[in-house]
Design a protein around this motif. Structure first.
Motif, PDB file in Angstrom:
ATOM      1  N   LEU A   1       3.754  -3.643  -9.807  1.00 59.91           N
ATOM      2  CA  LEU A   1       2.840  -2.842  -8.995  1.00 59.91           C
ATOM      3  C   LEU A   1       2.670  -1.446  -9.589  1.00 59.91           C
ATOM      4  CD1 LEU A   1       2.645  -2.709  -5.195  1.00 59.91           C
ATOM      5  CD2 LEU A   1       2.944  -0.593  -6.449  1.00 59.91           C
TER       6      LEU A   1
ATOM      7  N   GLU B   1       0.823  -1.210   0.000  1.00 57.38           N
ATOM      8  CA  GLU B   1       0.000   0.000   0.000  1.00 57.38           C
ATOM      9  C   GLU B   1       0.860   1.264   0.000  1.00 57.38           C
ATOM     10  OE1 GLU B   1       0.065  -1.393   4.402  1.00 57.38           O
ATOM     11  OE2 GLU B   1       0.040  -2.335   2.428  1.00 57.38           O
TER      12      GLU B   1
ATOM     13  N   ARG C   1       0.590   6.080  -7.280  1.00 61.74           N
ATOM     14  CA  ARG C   1      -0.650   6.779  -7.635  1.00 61.74           C
ATOM     15  C   ARG C   1      -0.446   8.289  -7.583  1.00 61.74           C
ATOM     16  NH1 ARG C   1      -5.875   6.139  -8.486  1.00 61.74           N
ATOM     17  NH2 ARG C   1      -5.754   3.882  -8.294  1.00 61.74           N
TER      18      ARG C   1
ATOM     19  N   ILE D   1      -0.864   0.191 -11.120  1.00 61.43           N
ATOM     20  CA  ILE D   1      -1.433   1.456 -10.638  1.00 61.43           C
ATOM     21  C   ILE D   1      -1.532   2.457 -11.785  1.00 61.43           C
ATOM     22  CG2 ILE D   1      -1.026   3.443  -9.125  1.00 61.43           C
ATOM     23  CD1 ILE D   1      -2.057   0.922  -7.665  1.00 61.43           C
TER      24      ILE D   1
ATOM     25  N   GLU E   1       1.936   1.574  -3.648  1.00 59.90           N
ATOM     26  CA  GLU E   1       0.755   1.931  -4.436  1.00 59.90           C
ATOM     27  C   GLU E   1       0.407   3.402  -4.264  1.00 59.90           C
ATOM     28  OE1 GLU E   1      -2.177  -0.864  -3.069  1.00 59.90           O
ATOM     29  OE2 GLU E   1      -1.293  -2.518  -4.210  1.00 59.90           O
TER      30      GLU E   1
END
Length: 169
Positions: A127, A83, A90, A131, A86
């Motif tokens: 990953l 997370e 993002r 994203i 991510e």
């Protein structure tokens, strides 16, 4: 000049956080700063502030290390807590899309920090790409980006030929 403005006409290299801070709790230098953050997040997300502050403090304690120099940082932190990676990916990609919509021409180079093996590079690059595709679909716009690394560790130097198969720079 902020990060977003820097992206408008220049290539941008963003080395995602190498460290979650020498002491993660140092991110909250005082309770006033934490309270400001809590209020902002709570208002934005409609979350009860008492629940949110308890969860935030629990998470900070959970991430605390006695000696972060022993290796739970860089890409390994992102592998253990995806997370974090991510959220960082993002934020970078959404900023670039916003710049493009404002008339800029961003070209991102997202550096995965402290890679030691092809597996670590592959994990984090996958990953970031996942994203990126989510953001592009949500925003209805795409930007050019590359995912790469810098050979920073001795073990990465020994496997640089393999890492280069996945890294774009």
């Amino acid at each position: 000049c902020g990060f977003t403005e820097t992206l408008i006409n220049f290539p941008a290299l963003n080395a995602r956080s190498k460290f979650w801070g020498d002491d993660e709790r140092a991110a909250f230098k005082n309770w006033e700063e934490m309270e400001d953050m809590r209020n902002t997040l709570g208002e934005r997300q409609g979350i009860d502030e008492h629940i949110m502050i308890r969860e935030l403090l629990r998470r900070v304690e959970e991430l605390h290390e006695l000696n972060p120099m022993l290796g739970h940082r860089g890409c390994r932190l992102g592998i253990t807590y995806p997370e974090i990676s991510e959220m960082q990916a993002r934020a970078i990609i959404e900023a670039a899309v916003n710049v493009k919509k404002a008339g800029g021409d961003p070209h991102l180079e997202i550096m995965i920090p402290l890679i030691g093996s092809i597996e670590e590079m592959r994990n984090q690059a996958t990953l970031v790409r996942k994203i990126a595709e989510q953001v592009f679909e949500e925003k209805g716009s795409k930007v050019d980006y590359m995912v790469g690394t810098m050979i920073e560790l001795p073990r990465a130097a020994l496997t640089a030929d393999q890492i280069a198969e996945e890294a774009e720079f």
